[in-house]
Design a protein around this motif. Structure first.
Motif, PDB file in Angstrom:
ATOM      1  N   MET A  41      38.627  43.136  46.699  1.00 47.39           N
ATOM      2  CA  MET A  41      39.993  43.698  46.639  1.00 47.39           C
ATOM      3  C   MET A  41      40.115  44.898  47.569  1.00 47.39           C
ATOM      4  N   HIS A  42      39.043  45.691  47.649  1.00 44.56           N
ATOM      5  CA  HIS A  42      39.046  46.828  48.583  1.00 44.56           C
ATOM      6  C   HIS A  42      39.136  46.325  50.023  1.00 44.56           C
TER       7      HIS A  42
ATOM      8  N   LYS B 140      49.588  39.215  45.618  1.00 50.35           N
ATOM      9  CA  LYS B 140      48.896  40.001  46.651  1.00 50.35           C
ATOM     10  C   LYS B 140      48.905  41.484  46.274  1.00 50.35           C
ATOM     11  N   ASN B 141      48.940  41.741  44.986  1.00 44.01           N
ATOM     12  CA  ASN B 141      48.907  43.126  44.509  1.00 44.01           C
ATOM     13  C   ASN B 141      47.432  43.482  44.280  1.00 44.01           C
ATOM     14  N   TYR B 142      46.774  43.888  45.370  1.00 47.95           N
ATOM     15  CA  TYR B 142      45.319  44.068  45.312  1.00 47.95           C
ATOM     16  C   TYR B 142      44.930  45.289  44.484  1.00 47.95           C
ATOM     17  N   ARG B 143      45.774  46.293  44.467  1.00 44.94           N
ATOM     18  CA  ARG B 143      45.481  47.494  43.675  1.00 44.94           C
ATOM     19  C   ARG B 143      45.435  47.142  42.174  1.00 44.94           C
TER      20      ARG B 143
ATOM     21  N   ARG C  57      40.605  43.612  50.946  1.00 42.28           N
ATOM     22  CA  ARG C  57      41.995  43.169  51.148  1.00 42.28           C
ATOM     23  C   ARG C  57      42.946  44.351  51.342  1.00 42.28           C
ATOM     24  N   MET C  58      42.610  45.467  50.691  1.00 43.86           N
ATOM     25  CA  MET C  58      43.475  46.648  50.825  1.00 43.86           C
ATOM     26  C   MET C  58      43.174  47.412  52.116  1.00 43.86           C
TER      27      MET C  58
ATOM     28  N   ASN D 147      47.193  38.439  39.968  1.00 40.73           N
ATOM     29  CA  ASN D 147      47.769  39.517  40.785  1.00 40.73           C
ATOM     30  C   ASN D 147      47.318  39.376  42.245  1.00 40.73           C
ATOM     31  N   TYR D 148      46.065  38.990  42.399  1.00 38.90           N
ATOM     32  CA  TYR D 148      45.505  38.813  43.749  1.00 38.90           C
ATOM     33  C   TYR D 148      46.066  37.551  44.417  1.00 38.90           C
TER      34      TYR D 148
ATOM     35  N   ALA E 283      45.126  44.152  40.922  1.00 36.94           N
ATOM     36  CA  ALA E 283      44.034  43.186  40.717  1.00 36.94           C
ATOM     37  C   ALA E 283      42.704  43.913  40.547  1.00 36.94           C
ATOM     38  N   GLU E 284      42.477  44.903  41.410  1.00 34.57           N
ATOM     39  CA  GLU E 284      41.209  45.657  41.341  1.00 34.57           C
ATOM     40  C   GLU E 284      41.063  46.335  39.973  1.00 34.57           C
TER      41      GLU E 284
END
Lengths: 255, 274
Positions: free
Chosen positions: B180-181, B151-154, B183-184, B146-147, B156-157
């Motif tokens: 991930m935070h 690029k779906n960091y939410r 990246r967001m 996902n990351y 992924a987290e």
């Protein structure tokens, strides 16, 4: 019981003289050794392959022995008239059947033990850890083969030819493994009659899927003690019932 | 009569031989072993690879397909051919042996990266999570893909959070969550996580790495707050504490090594005073 023991001993020794058993063991060893060539091609899963082979080969060999030897246990005695030798002696028919059953069971035990020892040595040579659960899986395999042998003896007590008995045994083996699917079908069937009929078939067939714990053992999935008790008692009950039915039919048979 | 029969027989043999010869090249293309395997594999719907059909031999068959799938992958990769049926093959393996961890994790990687089949990759890993609920690798790979790809960091987290709760999960996997935070754009939460990592660190190297990250995340958090403050108020803040008072920054961390953050107007950046 003493007389059954002598018959069992005779079956066992005869099987040892038979080339099928020896050639099967040689075949198993060749397969194990040949698997060495796949060492680099399995991408880190070679250990799994060796364990799977070690746990599956005794079943394969046991099945072949049942098909080739088990189906002929009673038939050959009648066909070659050697049954009269037993008939002239104070041997009861149930002792005869039990002896035949125990003799071939001893063969399964020997085959499985040979494979267990060879397999464990092979694993140790390859530095693959040996787990106690492997013995449990092999024990389950022996029970599965004993169930199948009792079914084969049941069919051979009335079947006309060993080929027919072999076909029955073969079908029962795969149908027995399909038992979970048969049960699922009985739950899903819309017609009440079909549902009851399928449920009856499910209860009549031996549920051999209980005895296939290879994947659990290979992947270290724990097996509950209740499952072990259940599986052992199920096997004993099924074998006793099958043997009783076989003996009852065999008692009425005229030569 | 016999002569006629011999001639006819000869003609038939010659015809048969020529047929075999001319069709050989085409046959080789159509029925080459690996291609045939793929042809077979694509027509096996994964629901049909019922392990019960194979009796006790399902696990050996799974090993066989695993071996063949690797050969198929290598062969296709070499020929730069399509790998669209990879997902089907790995699904078949995991139907036969539902506890085959490598078939899920490695299979999903191939299905996603080379097969370009994200849906198949996701399905395979979720299936792995159902069959191996205690394995940390499935949610980790879901998070990682996902990351990396989406690029779906939410998402992924969330997957990383599930992975770290599983037994045997390496501690370093936890480091992906603050990242991930980062990246967001939520630097503050990421920084708090690094502080937690710092406090629980078992060796000096880990502490050093965590401290480095705390500084980076804190700087980013404060810089972002300053930019917002200037944009709204039209002037620079008197000091960093004003940012907290006015609600632009959630807080200023006390660094474990005793150094302090300050805003350098000339350089227009947050610096650390040792």
């Amino acid at each position: 019981m003493r007389r059954s023991y002598y018959i069992a001993k005779a079956v066992f020794l005869e099987s040892l003289k038979n080339y099928t058993l020896v050639s099967m063991i040689v075949f198993g060893v060749v397969v194990l050794v040949a698997s060495l060539f796949l060492n680099n091609a399995m991408l880190g899963e070679y250990g799994k392959l060796v364990v799977d082979l070690e746990l599956t080969l005794p079943i394969l060999i046991g099945l072949i022995i049942i098909i080739f030897n088990g189906t002929r246990l009673v038939y050959d005695e009648i066909e070659k008239k050697t049954i009269y030798i037993y008939a002239s002696k104070p041997i009861k028919r149930w002792e005869f059947m039990l002896g035949k059953f125990l003799g071939l069971t001893a063969v399964f035990l020997v085959v499985t033990t040979i494979f267990a020892i060879l397999g464990f040595l092979f694993l140790m040579l390859l530095h693959i850890p040996v787990k106690g659960q492997y013995v449990l899986s092999l024990f389950f395999s022996i029970m599965e083969l004993m169930i199948l042998l009792s079914v084969t003896m049941f069919f051979s007590s009335f079947s006309a030819t060993p080929i027919l008995t072999g076909v029955f045994a073969f079908v029962i083996y795969f149908a027995g493994h399909l038992a979970p699917d048969i049960y699922q079908y009985s739950l899903m069937a819309k017609n009440q009659f079909v549902r009851v009929l399928v449920r009856i078939i499910y209860y009549i067939l031996p549920n051999l899927s209980y005895y296939n714990i290879t994947k659990e053992v290979t992947h270290n999935i724990s097996i509950s003690i209740n499952q072990i008790y259940y599986v052992i008692s199920y096997a004993l009950l099924y074998i006793v019932l099958m043997m009783v039915f076989s003996i009852l039919i065999f008692e009425k048979k005229e030569f | 009569m016999k002569k006629l029969f011999n001639i006819m027989f000869g003609i038939i043999i010659v015809l048969l031989m020529s047929m075999v010869y001319f069709s050989n090249s085409q046959l080789m293309d159509i029925y080459s072993y690996r291609d045939k395997f793929v042809q077979d594999a694509k027509y096996i719907p994964r629901e049909m690879t019922n392990p019960h059909w194979l009796g006790d031999f399902n696990i050996i068959y799974a090993d066989f397909i695993w071996f063949e799938s690797l050969q198929y992958y290598g062969d296709r990769k070499e020929k730069k051919a399509s790998l669209e049926y990879l997902s089907n093959i790995f699904n078949s393996i995991t139907n036969l042996d539902p506890y085959f961890e490598q078939a899920y994790s490695f299979g999903a990687t191939l299905v996603g990266t080379d097969g370009h089949n994200w849906k198949g990759c996701e399905q395979l890993l979720k299936k792995g999570m159902i069959n191996l609920p205690d394995d940390w690798r499935m949610p980790f790979f879901l998070g990682f893909f996902n990351y990396m790809w989406y690029k779906n960091y939410r998402a992924a987290e969330l997957w990383f959070k599930i992975a770290v709760k599983k037994p045997g999960c390496p501690e370093r996997i936890y480091h992906f969550i603050p990242f991930m935070h980062f990246r967001m754009g939520d630097y503050y939460t990421g920084m708090l996580m690094w502080i937690e990592i710092y406090n629980n660190a078992k060796n000096e190297q880990e502490k050093k790495g965590a401290l480095q990250n705390i500084k980076v995340y804190a700087k980013k958090h404060l810089t972002k707050a300053i930019r917002s403050f200037i944009r709204d108020k039209g002037h620079i803040p008197e000091n960093l504490y004003v940012l907290v008072k006015t609600g632009y920054a959630k807080g200023i961390p006390n660094l474990p090594d005793g150094s302090k953050f300050y805003y350098n107007v000339v350089k227009d950046s947050v610096l650390i005073h040792k």
